[in-house]
Scaffold this motif. Sequence first.
Motif, PDB file in Angstrom:
ATOM      1  N   THR A  34       0.843  -1.202   0.000  1.00 35.60           N
ATOM      2  CA  THR A  34       0.000   0.000   0.000  1.00 35.60           C
ATOM      3  C   THR A  34       0.880   1.254   0.000  1.00 35.60           C
ATOM      4  O   THR A  34       0.634   2.197  -0.760  1.00 35.60           O
ATOM      5  N   LEU A  35       1.903   1.268   0.847  1.00 30.74           N
ATOM      6  CA  LEU A  35       2.815   2.412   0.893  1.00 30.74           C
ATOM      7  C   LEU A  35       3.581   2.556  -0.421  1.00 30.74           C
ATOM      8  O   LEU A  35       3.791   3.666  -0.911  1.00 30.74           O
ATOM      9  N   LEU A  36       3.994   1.439  -0.986  1.00 27.99           N
ATOM     10  CA  LEU A  36       4.747   1.468  -2.241  1.00 27.99           C
ATOM     11  C   LEU A  36       3.896   1.973  -3.403  1.00 27.99           C
ATOM     12  O   LEU A  36       4.386   2.718  -4.260  1.00 27.99           O
ATOM     13  N   ARG A  37       2.636   1.560  -3.436  1.00 30.35           N
ATOM     14  CA  ARG A  37       1.744   2.022  -4.512  1.00 30.35           C
ATOM     15  C   ARG A  37       1.658   3.540  -4.527  1.00 30.35           C
ATOM     16  O   ARG A  37       1.599   4.153  -5.597  1.00 30.35           O
ATOM     17  N   ALA A  38       1.657   4.154  -3.350  1.00 28.93           N
ATOM     18  CA  ALA A  38       1.598   5.621  -3.270  1.00 28.93           C
ATOM     19  C   ALA A  38       2.847   6.263  -3.870  1.00 28.93           C
ATOM     20  O   ALA A  38       2.840   7.443  -4.218  1.00 28.93           O
ATOM     21  N   MET A  39       3.924   5.484  -3.990  1.00 28.33           N
ATOM     22  CA  MET A  39       5.171   5.968  -4.582  1.00 28.33           C
ATOM     23  C   MET A  39       5.343   5.472  -6.023  1.00 28.33           C
ATOM     24  O   MET A  39       6.415   5.625  -6.608  1.00 28.33           O
ATOM     25  N   ASP A  40       4.313   4.845  -6.579  1.00 25.11           N
ATOM     26  CA  ASP A  40       4.354   4.260  -7.919  1.00 25.11           C
ATOM     27  C   ASP A  40       5.411   3.172  -8.043  1.00 25.11           C
ATOM     28  O   ASP A  40       6.073   3.034  -9.074  1.00 25.11           O
ATOM     29  N   LEU A  41       5.586   2.391  -6.961  1.00 21.94           N
ATOM     30  CA  LEU A  41       6.511   1.259  -6.971  1.00 21.94           C
ATOM     31  C   LEU A  41       5.740  -0.021  -6.689  1.00 21.94           C
ATOM     32  O   LEU A  41       4.694   0.004  -6.042  1.00 21.94           O
ATOM     33  N   HIS A  42       6.278  -1.130  -7.158  1.00 22.90           N
ATOM     34  CA  HIS A  42       5.746  -2.453  -6.871  1.00 22.90           C
ATOM     35  C   HIS A  42       6.610  -3.093  -5.787  1.00 22.90           C
ATOM     36  O   HIS A  42       7.804  -2.795  -5.688  1.00 22.90           O
ATOM     37  N   PRO A  43       6.036  -4.000  -4.982  1.00 28.33           N
ATOM     38  CA  PRO A  43       6.841  -4.665  -3.949  1.00 28.33           C
ATOM     39  C   PRO A  43       8.096  -5.305  -4.543  1.00 28.33           C
ATOM     40  O   PRO A  43       8.051  -5.939  -5.584  1.00 28.33           O
ATOM     41  N   GLY A  44       9.202  -5.100  -3.867  1.00 30.59           N
ATOM     42  CA  GLY A  44      10.484  -5.621  -4.306  1.00 30.59           C
ATOM     43  C   GLY A  44      11.310  -4.580  -5.043  1.00 30.59           C
ATOM     44  O   GLY A  44      12.544  -4.628  -5.003  1.00 30.59           O
ATOM     45  N   GLN A  45      10.654  -3.636  -5.702  1.00 29.99           N
ATOM     46  CA  GLN A  45      11.398  -2.607  -6.419  1.00 29.99           C
ATOM     47  C   GLN A  45      12.177  -1.719  -5.451  1.00 29.99           C
ATOM     48  O   GLN A  45      13.283  -1.284  -5.767  1.00 29.99           O
ATOM     49  N   GLU A  46      11.619  -1.484  -4.267  1.00 33.94           N
ATOM     50  CA  GLU A  46      12.325  -0.662  -3.296  1.00 33.94           C
ATOM     51  C   GLU A  46      13.613  -1.352  -2.834  1.00 33.94           C
ATOM     52  O   GLU A  46      14.617  -0.697  -2.560  1.00 33.94           O
ATOM     53  N   LEU A  47      13.592  -2.682  -2.783  1.00 33.25           N
ATOM     54  CA  LEU A  47      14.789  -3.428  -2.389  1.00 33.25           C
ATOM     55  C   LEU A  47      15.895  -3.268  -3.429  1.00 33.25           C
ATOM     56  O   LEU A  47      17.070  -3.098  -3.090  1.00 33.25           O
ATOM     57  N   LEU A  48      15.511  -3.316  -4.690  1.00 34.73           N
ATOM     58  CA  LEU A  48      16.479  -3.110  -5.771  1.00 34.73           C
ATOM     59  C   LEU A  48      17.031  -1.684  -5.730  1.00 34.73           C
ATOM     60  O   LEU A  48      18.241  -1.477  -5.860  1.00 34.73           O
ATOM     61  N   LEU A  49      16.146  -0.721  -5.524  1.00 32.39           N
ATOM     62  CA  LEU A  49      16.593   0.666  -5.442  1.00 32.39           C
ATOM     63  C   LEU A  49      17.541   0.861  -4.262  1.00 32.39           C
ATOM     64  O   LEU A  49      18.570   1.536  -4.384  1.00 32.39           O
ATOM     65  N   MET A  50      17.225   0.262  -3.122  1.00 36.05           N
ATOM     66  CA  MET A  50      18.083   0.393  -1.943  1.00 36.05           C
ATOM     67  C   MET A  50      19.476  -0.166  -2.222  1.00 36.05           C
ATOM     68  O   MET A  50      20.490   0.421  -1.820  1.00 36.05           O
ATOM     69  N   GLN A  51      19.546  -1.312  -2.910  1.00 32.36           N
ATOM     70  CA  GLN A  51      20.841  -1.893  -3.259  1.00 32.36           C
ATOM     71  C   GLN A  51      21.624  -0.965  -4.183  1.00 32.36           C
ATOM     72  O   GLN A  51      22.823  -0.765  -4.006  1.00 32.36           O
ATOM     73  N   LEU A  52      20.931  -0.397  -5.162  1.00 35.09           N
ATOM     74  CA  LEU A  52      21.596   0.498  -6.109  1.00 35.09           C
ATOM     75  C   LEU A  52      21.970   1.831  -5.464  1.00 35.09           C
ATOM     76  O   LEU A  52      22.983   2.435  -5.832  1.00 35.09           O
ATOM     77  N   LEU A  53      21.175   2.285  -4.520  1.00 34.61           N
ATOM     78  CA  LEU A  53      21.520   3.518  -3.808  1.00 34.61           C
ATOM     79  C   LEU A  53      22.796   3.325  -2.981  1.00 34.61           C
ATOM     80  O   LEU A  53      23.580   4.250  -2.821  1.00 34.61           O
ATOM     81  N   ASP A  54      22.991   2.124  -2.474  1.00 38.25           N
ATOM     82  CA  ASP A  54      24.218   1.823  -1.728  1.00 38.25           C
ATOM     83  C   ASP A  54      25.408   1.628  -2.653  1.00 38.25           C
ATOM     84  O   ASP A  54      26.535   1.988  -2.306  1.00 38.25           O
ATOM     85  N   ARG A  55      25.161   1.032  -3.828  1.00 35.36           N
ATOM     86  CA  ARG A  55      26.253   0.777  -4.785  1.00 35.36           C
ATOM     87  C   ARG A  55      25.676   0.751  -6.184  1.00 35.36           C
ATOM     88  O   ARG A  55      25.167  -0.265  -6.646  1.00 35.36           O
TER      89      ARG A  55
END
Length: 158
Positions: A34-55
């Motif tokens: 629900t929180l991710l939908r408000a950001m136009d993201l699908h579950p799991g996409q935030e995990l990929l973004l977090m990994q890329l934000l770190d490296r």
Amino acid sequence: MSTPPSRIPTTASAGPVSYAIFQLARAHRAYAATLLRAMDLHPGQELLLMQLLDRDGQSQSELLEAVGLDHSTVSKSLRRMQEAGLLVREPAAHDRRVMLVHLTDKGRAMRKPIAALWQTLEETSARNLSEPQAQSFVQTAYAISEALSSRPLPTIES
């Protein structure tokens, strides 16, 4: 202490911890979605973004290993994220078969919103726990995760 649901399936009575984990994971994932939908993201996409934000600039294989999702899920997520303008994929100079993933400016701008999402998720998830309970839960969760990942699969009789 919270009470378990009144209608636990009888076949789950042999595994009350496992059923509680299932219920917890389902509720947590639904709220996060629900929180991710408000950001136009699908579950799991935030995990990929977090990994890329770190490296930034990881290969798709490195991302697969880091998030622990299957190849088709990661590939589909990366394609959607590329279409949304969050990242670009390009062949590596050393090996054209290796695809490197780089964040765009739009993707890098997701750092603060994702951190805020995780803070909201944490505050909501732990709101009924004392600090010692929260710390104990984290230790217990990691102990269970370690137990599951370090054991060979048993043979289940039918």
